[in-house]
Design a protein around this motif. Structure first.
Motif, PDB file in Angstrom:
ATOM      1  N   ASP A 222       0.858  -1.182   0.000  1.00  0.00           N
ATOM      2  CA  ASP A 222       0.000   0.000   0.000  1.00  0.00           C
ATOM      3  C   ASP A 222       0.898   1.237   0.000  1.00  0.00           C
ATOM      4  O   ASP A 222       1.731   1.409   0.890  1.00  0.00           O
ATOM      5  CB  ASP A 222      -0.874  -0.051   1.278  1.00  0.00           C
ATOM      6  CG  ASP A 222      -1.881   1.080   1.314  1.00  0.00           C
ATOM      7  OD1 ASP A 222      -1.793   1.958   0.440  1.00  0.00           O
ATOM      8  OD2 ASP A 222      -2.735   1.078   2.236  1.00  0.00           O
ATOM      9  N   LYS A 223       0.729   2.095  -1.029  1.00  0.00           N
ATOM     10  CA  LYS A 223       1.608   3.261  -1.149  1.00  0.00           C
ATOM     11  C   LYS A 223       1.051   4.490  -0.416  1.00  0.00           C
ATOM     12  O   LYS A 223       1.664   5.547  -0.431  1.00  0.00           O
ATOM     13  CB  LYS A 223       1.823   3.618  -2.626  1.00  0.00           C
ATOM     14  CG  LYS A 223       2.497   2.522  -3.425  1.00  0.00           C
ATOM     15  CD  LYS A 223       3.986   2.418  -3.054  1.00  0.00           C
ATOM     16  CE  LYS A 223       4.675   1.334  -3.887  1.00  0.00           C
ATOM     17  NZ  LYS A 223       6.021   1.059  -3.423  1.00  0.00           N
ATOM     18  N   SER A 224      -0.120   4.336   0.212  1.00  0.00           N
ATOM     19  CA  SER A 224      -0.693   5.482   0.919  1.00  0.00           C
ATOM     20  C   SER A 224       0.058   5.700   2.242  1.00  0.00           C
ATOM     21  O   SER A 224       0.923   4.910   2.616  1.00  0.00           O
ATOM     22  CB  SER A 224      -2.171   5.222   1.217  1.00  0.00           C
ATOM     23  OG  SER A 224      -2.277   4.206   2.182  1.00  0.00           O
ATOM     24  N   ASN A 225      -0.353   6.782   2.928  1.00  0.00           N
ATOM     25  CA  ASN A 225       0.284   7.061   4.221  1.00  0.00           C
ATOM     26  C   ASN A 225       0.095   5.923   5.204  1.00  0.00           C
ATOM     27  O   ASN A 225       0.879   5.718   6.113  1.00  0.00           O
ATOM     28  CB  ASN A 225      -0.312   8.336   4.833  1.00  0.00           C
ATOM     29  CG  ASN A 225       0.401   9.558   4.268  1.00  0.00           C
ATOM     30  OD1 ASN A 225       1.423   9.420   3.595  1.00  0.00           O
ATOM     31  ND2 ASN A 225      -0.162  10.733   4.518  1.00  0.00           N
ATOM     32  N   ARG A 226      -0.998   5.197   5.030  1.00  0.00           N
ATOM     33  CA  ARG A 226      -1.303   4.087   5.936  1.00  0.00           C
ATOM     34  C   ARG A 226      -0.538   2.804   5.535  1.00  0.00           C
ATOM     35  O   ARG A 226      -0.584   1.796   6.227  1.00  0.00           O
ATOM     36  CB  ARG A 226      -2.817   3.854   5.917  1.00  0.00           C
ATOM     37  CG  ARG A 226      -3.329   3.088   7.117  1.00  0.00           C
ATOM     38  CD  ARG A 226      -4.825   3.151   7.245  1.00  0.00           C
ATOM     39  NE  ARG A 226      -5.273   2.251   8.306  1.00  0.00           N
ATOM     40  CZ  ARG A 226      -5.728   1.017   8.094  1.00  0.00           C
ATOM     41  NH1 ARG A 226      -5.849   0.552   6.875  1.00  0.00           N
ATOM     42  NH2 ARG A 226      -6.090   0.261   9.118  1.00  0.00           N
ATOM     43  N   GLY A 227       0.132   2.855   4.434  1.00  0.00           N
ATOM     44  CA  GLY A 227       0.833   1.673   3.930  1.00  0.00           C
ATOM     45  C   GLY A 227       2.086   1.358   4.735  1.00  0.00           C
ATOM     46  O   GLY A 227       2.583   2.162   5.526  1.00  0.00           O
TER      47      GLY A 227
END
Lengths: 319, 688
Positions: free
Chosen positions: B399-404
Motif C-alpha cells: 500500500d503506497k498510501s500514508n497508511r501503507g
C-alpha cells in the motif's frame, strides 16, 4: 708418565690482543704441592683459572692424569674431586657460615651422612666455628678468606687449587694454612699462588716462577743442590769467559741457567769469573736462595723476556 | 640436587627485595579483588544481565597475576647466576660436578617455584570466591594451568637471558626489557594474520582466560617452551665452558621445532576444547546443526573503533570456525565510513550470500552467541517468510498510501526476509514456513475459516505480531487466544504535545523496560492514536509469560472523544490517567512461540516509521520474534551472584588487600626472629 699428575703443553691464553698466558709447557708429579710465584700481574691467577677450567685456553692442552684416567679440566670426574679457592669471593646475602658451607656442599653434590660433621670439623679447623651462625655479610675479610679456604676442602678433594690463599689472613692463620698444607697427603695435586717466597719454599715441593705470562724458572724445593745463574745483561765477552769454560750450564731461557749440583771448585770458579766481569745484574746462588734476588731483578725490569730470548738463542747457537 | 634447590629457594625467600615484590604482588592482587568486588556489587545493583563473578572479579586478576609472576621470575633469575658472578661465587657453579642438565633444571625450578607466589595468593582468593559463588571449577583449573604454563615459559626464557650476565642489577634490567620485547613480539604475531600461529603465550592465555583450550596455541606454547629450554641449556653450557660443536644439533633442533610449528599450525588451527561447564566457547546442539549445515561463505564486517575489542570478535569467530570453516572477517572503524559513520553506533554485519544483517556493538551477550544467532537468523530467512494478512483493510506492505507499510517492507527486504501477503478468504491455510504472521489492524470482519486458520497457526506455535487500533475488528477468538484486550479510548499525551508533537494523540515514550525488543533504542518512540492494552483473565495467563515492552508515562489518559477541539482528561466519564502498557511481549510457557501485541499500528506506517527510533523498534520486533530458537541457548553464567554476608563482605573488602598481606609480613618477621635466635643459640653453644 706414571708419576705425572698434570701435563700442560703449549698453553696459550689471549684476551683480545693481550697475552695472559704464553706457550707454557710443564709437568707436575703425582701428589706434588706446587707454589706459583710471580709479581703482580705475572699471570698466576690466569694460569690457575685455566688449570681449573674456569677459563678456556686459546690453544694448548691441560691434562690431569691418574693411574687409570686422563681428564680435562671440564671433565665431571675432575670436578667432583676438585677443591678450589678463588681470589674474588664476596659474601652471599642472608646466608650464615654453616649454611654457606652446606650450600657449597650442595653445589658439589655432596650428600653423605657425615656431611654435617665434616662441615663442623672444617669450621673448627679453619677457625670459623665461633662465627658458624654469623651472616656472611658480617664476617671480616680474614674470616671470609678462611671460609673460602674451608669450602675448598669440602668432600676431601684430590685436586686442590688456591689463588693467593694467605691474603687477608693474619700471620697465625697463614702459619695454620701453611702447616696444614705441609701435612696434607693423599692428594693428586695441590697448586697455590703466593707472594710469600718463604712460605712457598716451606710448603711446596715444586716452585714455578712466572713472569710476563711465561714460566721463568721451575724447580723442586726438596734436596735441591742446583745453582741458578742469571745474567740479565748482554755481554759477549762473558759468554766466552763463563759459558766456554767447560762448565755444564743448562740454559733455561731468559738469561737464566741452571748448574746441576756443582762442585765446590766450580762454584768458586764461576764466582771469580763473575767478579772479574764486573757485572751488576747477575745472580749466582743455590736455587732456594736465588729466588728473592731473582724477584728483585724481575721487579726492576732488568730482565726483559724478549731480549733475553735473543740472548739465549745466541748462546744455544754458539754451543 | 634437591638440597641445592632448597638452599636457593630459602635463601632467595630471605632476600628483602623478593619479599617486598611478593608482598606488593599480594597487596595489589588483593586490592584489585576489592575494586572488582565493589564494581560487581555496583553492576549487580544496576541489574545488569550476564553478570559473572568470574568475568567481573577473577578475569581482571589474571593479567595482574601474570605481570607479577613475570616480575618475580626476572628478579629470581637475576639473583641466580648473575648474583653468583657478582659475588665472586661463580666458581661454585662452574666447578659443580652436577651435570648441565641438572643445574639448568635446578635454576629453572627455582625461578618457576618462586614465580608461583602471586598465583598461590590468586588461588587463595579463588578458593574463597568459590565458597561464596558457583565459580566454574573447570574454568578455574584451566586458568591456573595457563598461569603455570606462563610461569614455566618465562622461567625458561629469562634464565636463558640472565645466565650469561655477570651483574644482578644489569641482569634484572635486561630481563625486564626482554619481557617487554618478548610480549611486544608476541602481540605483533598474535595480531598479524601471517604469524598468528606463532604466538608464544598470549594466545594461550587469552583463550584460556575464556575457558577455551585451542590445541594450536597449546602446541605453539609448548614448542616455544622447548625452544627456550634448549636455548637456556646451551647457554649454560657456554657459561660453564662445556660447549661443544655437537650442541649445534639440539640448537638446530629447536629452530626446526619452530619451523615445524608453522607447518603444523594451519592443520590444527581450529581444534579446541571448551572447558567451561556452561559451554561458553562452543555452540548448542541446535546452533551446531544450523551452522554446520551452511554451505555458503560467511562474511563478517565489524565496525569497531577500538582495535583492542577486535580480539573479542576474533575469539568468537575462532569458536565458530570449528563449525563452519568459511568465515571471513574484516575490521574497520566508524571514521572510515565517513559522514555515515558519525551517525551510527558501532556494529557487526553478517553477510551470507545476498542477505545481510547488522547488530549493534557492544553486544548484550557474548560475541559468540550474538554472531551465531545472527548467522542462524540470516540462514533461516531464505526459507522462513514474514506474512502479512490482507483482506480486511489491514495496513499492507504494498500500500503506497500514508497508511501503507511499504517502507517497513523495504527494510525487511533489505535484510533478506522473504515477505508475503496472504488473503485467508482465498486460501485458508497458513504455510508452515511462516516465521512471523502480521495482523495489522483489521477494519473488516473476518470469516470463520479465516479465524480458524489463524487459530490453527497459533495453536501450532506460530509467531504473531498483532497491531491494534481504535475500532479495529480483530476477531474475539484471536484476542482471547492472546489474552490481551484494548482499553476504551485513545491515549492522549499532553506533555508530549507541549514538547512539540503535532497532535496530543501522539504518545511519546522515552523510558523502556529491559527487553530485547528495546535493544539499541536510546531515544524516544512515537505512537500515534494508540490504545492502552491490558491482560484479560483468560486461558492466556496459563499459556504465556507476559512482559510489558512499551509503557507510557503517568500523565497519559484514555480519551473517549479524540475528535473534540479541546482535549482534557475527564475522570467523570470514566477516562483513566496512568502509565499504560501499549505493547506486550508474550512467550509461550510450553513451546518457543512468541507473540507481540501493540496497541498501535500507525507507528509502522509510512507516515510514522521514520520518526524517532520507530524503524529500529519495528525491526527489533521481527528480530525478537524470529530468533526464538536461538535465544534460549544463550550461555548463562552459573556464577552470577555472591552469597554476601557481613564476613564475606569484610573479607572481600579488607581481607585480601590488607589483613592477609599483613599476616604474611608478621609471618616473615616471626621467621626472621626465630632464625636470629637460632643463630644466637648456635653461637652460645659453640662458645661453650
Amino acid at each position: 708418565m706414571d708419576n705425572i699428575s698434570l701435563n700442560v703443553s703449549q698453553l696459550v691464553k689471549n684476551i683480545g690482543s693481550q697475552q695472559k698466558i704464553g706457550e707454557l709447557d710443564f709437568v707436575i708429579g703425582k701428589g706434588a704441592k706446587v707454589a706459583l710465584l710471580g709479581l703482580n700481574g705475572a699471570g698466576k691467577s690466569s694460569l690457575i683459572r685455566l688449570l681449573v677450567g674456569e677459563n678456556q685456553p686459546t690453544s694448548g692442552a691441560i691434562e690431569y692424569l691418574t693411574s687409570t684416567h686422563t681428564f680435562s679440566p671440564t671433565h665431571k670426574e675432575f670436578k667432583s674431586s676438585l677443591g678450589y679457592q678463588a681470589d674474588t669471593m664476596l659474601s652471599i646475602n642472608q646466608m650464615c657460615v654453616s649454611e654457606y658451607l652446606a650450600f657449597c656442599a650442595a653445589f658439589k653434590n655432596l650428600a653423605h651422612s657425615t656431611l654435617p660433621d665434616e662441615i663442623l670439623d672444617l669450621m673448627e679447623l679453619w677457625g670459623v666455628l665461633e662465627a658458624a651462625g654469623t651472616d656472611m655479610s658480617k664476617l671480616s675479610k680474614g674470616n671470609l678468606q678462611k671460609l673460602a679456604i674451608a669450602q675448598a676442602f669440602l668432600g676431601e678433594p684430590k685436586w686442590l687449587f688456591f689463588d693467593e690463599p694467605c691474603q687477608s689472613l693474619d700471620p697465625i692463620e697463614q702459619d695454620r694454612f701453611n702447616s696444614y698444607l705441609k701435612r696434607l697427603t693423599n692428594i693428586e695435586l695441590c697448586v697455590f699462588s703466593t707472594h710469600n717466597v718463604q712460605h712457598a719454599l716451606d710448603v711446596a715441593d715444586e716452585i714455578i716462577l712466572i713472569h710476563q705470562a711465561k714460566i721463568v724458572y721451575q724447580f723442586r724445593t726438596k734436596q735441591s743442590k742446583d745453582y741458578l745463574l742469571c745474567i740479565a745483561e748482554l755481554n759477549a765477552s762473558l759468554d766466552h769467559q763463563i759459558l766456554n769454560k767447560g762448565i755444564n750450564f743448562e740454559p733455561i731461557g731468559y738469561g737464566i741457567y741452571r748448574l746441576h749440583q756443582p762442585k765446590h771448585e766450580t762454584i768458586k770458579l764461576v764466582d771469580e769469573l763473575l767478579e772479574q766481569s764486573e757485572l751488576v745484574n747477575v745472580i749466582f746462588l743455590p736455587e732456594r736462595e736465588a729466588l728473592m734476588p731473582l724477584f728483585r731483578l724481575l721487579a726492576s725490569g732488568e730482565i726483559e723476556l724478549e731480549k733475553s730470548e735473543i740472548f739465549t738463542a745466541r748462546v744455544d747457537k754458539e754451543e | 640436587m634437591l638440597k641445592l634447590f632448597g638452599f636457593l629457594v630459602t635463601n632467595l625467600l630471605r632476600r628483602k627485595g623478593l619479599q617486598a615484590v611478593a608482598l606488593v604482588s599480594c597487596v595489589c592482587v588483593g586490592a584489585f579483588t576489592t575494586l572488582s568486588y565493589q564494581n560487581f556489587l555496583h553492576l549487580q545493583a544496576q541489574n545488569i544481565s550476564m553478570l559473572s563473578v568470574y568475568n567481573e572479579i577473577v578475569k581482571p586478576l589474571i593479567g595482574l597475576v601474570f605481570i607479577f609472576q613475570a616480575l618475580i621470575v626476572a628478579m629470581v633469575t637475576s639473583q641466580l647466576a648473575p648474583y653468583l658472578s657478582v659475588r665472586g661465587q661463580h666458581s661454585l657453579l662452574l666447578h659443580s660436578p652436577l651435570s648441565d642438565f641438572k643445574l639448568a633444571t635446578i635454576f629453572y625450578l627455582v625461578s618457576f617455584t618462586l614465580s608461583l607466589i602471586p598465583l598461590i595468593y590468586f588461588c587463595l582468593i579463588i578458593v574463597f570466591l568459590s565458597s561464596v559463588s558457583q565459580l566454574d571449577s573447570h574454568f578455574i583449573v584451566v586458568v591456573v594451568l595457563v598461569l603455570i604454563a606462563g610461569a614455566g615459559l618465562l622461567s625458561a626464557f629469562l634464565n636463558g637471558v640472565a645466565i650469561m650476565l655477570k651483574n644482578s642489577l644489569i641482569a634484572l634490567i635486561v630481563c625486564l626489557v626482554a619481557i617487554g620485547i618478548l610480549f611486544l613480539i608476541d602481540e605483533m604475531m598474535r595480531t598479524s594474520t601471517l604469524f598468528y600461529s606463532y604466538s608464544i603465550f598470549l594466545n594461550l592465555m587469552l583463550q584460556g582466560r575464556e575457558g577455551l583450550i585451542v590445541f594450536s596455541s597449546l602446541a605453539s606454547w609448548l614448542i616455544w617452551l622447548v625452544f627456550f629450554l634448549i636455548g637456556f641449556l646451551l647457554l649454560l653450557k657456554i657459561k660453564l665452558n662445556r660447549w661443544h660443536r655437537k650442541y649445534w644439533i639440539p640448537l638446530s633442533g629447536g629452530v626446526l621445532l619452530i619451523v615445524l610449528n608453522s607447518i603444523t599450525q594451519p592443520f590444527s588451527a581450529v581444534s579446541s576444547f571448551d572447558v567451561s561447564s556452561a559451554h561458553l566457547n562452543s555452540l548448542s546442539e541446535y546452533e551446531t546443526g544450523q551452522i554446520e549445515s551452511l554451505s555458503q561463505e560467511i562474511n563478517i564486517t565489524a565496525v569497531i573503533d577500538n582495535t583492542k575489542n577486535h580480539d573479542e570478535i576474533k575469539r568468537a569467530l575462532d569458536i565458530l570456525r570449528q563449525y563452519h570453516k568459511k568465515i571471513n572477517v574484516s575490521f574497520t572503524n566508524r571514521q572510515a565510513l565517513g559522514e555515515q559513520g558519525e551517525q551510527v553506533d558501532q556494529f557487526v554485519t553478517v553477510q551470507i550470500g545476498k542477505q545481510q544483517q547488522s547488530l549493534r556493538y557492544p553486544f548484550d551477550r557474548s560475541a559468540k552467541d550474538a554472531i551465531a544467532q545472527l548467522i542462524i537468523q540470516l540462514e533461516g530467512r531464505s526459507s522462513q517468510w514474514i506474512t502479512f494478512i490482507e483482506g480486511h483493510e489491514e495496513l499492507g506492505p504494498f500500500d503506497k498510501s500514508n497508511r501503507g507499510l511499504s517502507a517497513f517492507y523495504q527494510s525487511l527486504r533489505e535484510l533478506g526476509w522473504p515477505v508475503a501477503v496472504q488473503n485467508l478468504s482465498k486460501q485458508a491455510i497458513i504455510s508452515n514456513n511462516t516465521q512471523v504472521l502480521i495482523i495489522a489492524a483489521s477494519r473488516q470482519n473476518w470469516l470463520n475459516q479465516e479465524i480458524e486458520a489463524v487459530l490453527s497457526y497459533l495453536e501450532q506455535g506460530g509467531n504473531l505480531v498483532l497491531l491494534r487500533e481504535d475500532g479495529d475488528r480483530i476477531p474475539a477468538a484471536i484476542n482471547e487466544f492472546v489474552g490481551i484486550k484494548t482499553l476504551p479510548g485513545t491515549l492522549i499525551d499532553w506533555h508530549g504535545y507541549q514538547s512539540g508533537t503535532p497532535h496530543p494523540a501522539i504518545v511519546i515514550v522515552n523510558d523502556f523496560p529491559q527487553h530485547p525488543i528495546n535493544t539499541g533504542i536510546s531515544s524516544i518512540l512515537a505512537f500515534p492514536w494508540s490504545k492502552a492494552l491490558n491482560i484479560t483473565h483468560s486461558a492466556g495467563l496459563q499459556k504465556f509469560e507476559y512482559q510489558a515492552v512499551i509503557e507510557t508515562h503517568k500523565g497519559v489518559w484514555t480519551e473517549f472523544d479524540v475528535e473534540q477541539s479541546e482535549l482534557s482528561y475527564d475522570a467523570a466519564q470514566g477516562e483513566m490517567q496512568a502509565s499504560f502498557t501499549t505493547a506486550f511481549a508474550l512467550k509461550n510457557k510450553t513451546n518457543q512461540q512468541r507473540i507481540l501485541v501493540v496497541g498501535d499500528s500507525s507507528f509502522l506506517s509510512d507516515s510514522a516509521i521514520n520518526n524517532y527510533k520507530n524503524k529500529q523498534f519495528a525491526l527489533n520486533i521481527i528480530s525478537w520474534l524470529s530468533s526464538q530458537n536461538t535465544t534460549d541457548s544463550i550461555s548463562n553464567y552459573s556464577d552470577s551472584y555472591i552469597k554476601i554476608s557481613p564476613i564475606v563482605h569484610f573479607i572481600l573488602l579488607w581481607g585480601f588487600s590488607i589483613i592477609v598481606p599483613l599476616g604474611f609480613v608478621g609471618l616473615v618477621i616471626v621467621l626472621a626472629l626465630s632464625r636470629q635466635s637460632f643463630r644466637k643459640q648456635l653461637k652460645r653453644s659453640k662458645a661453650i
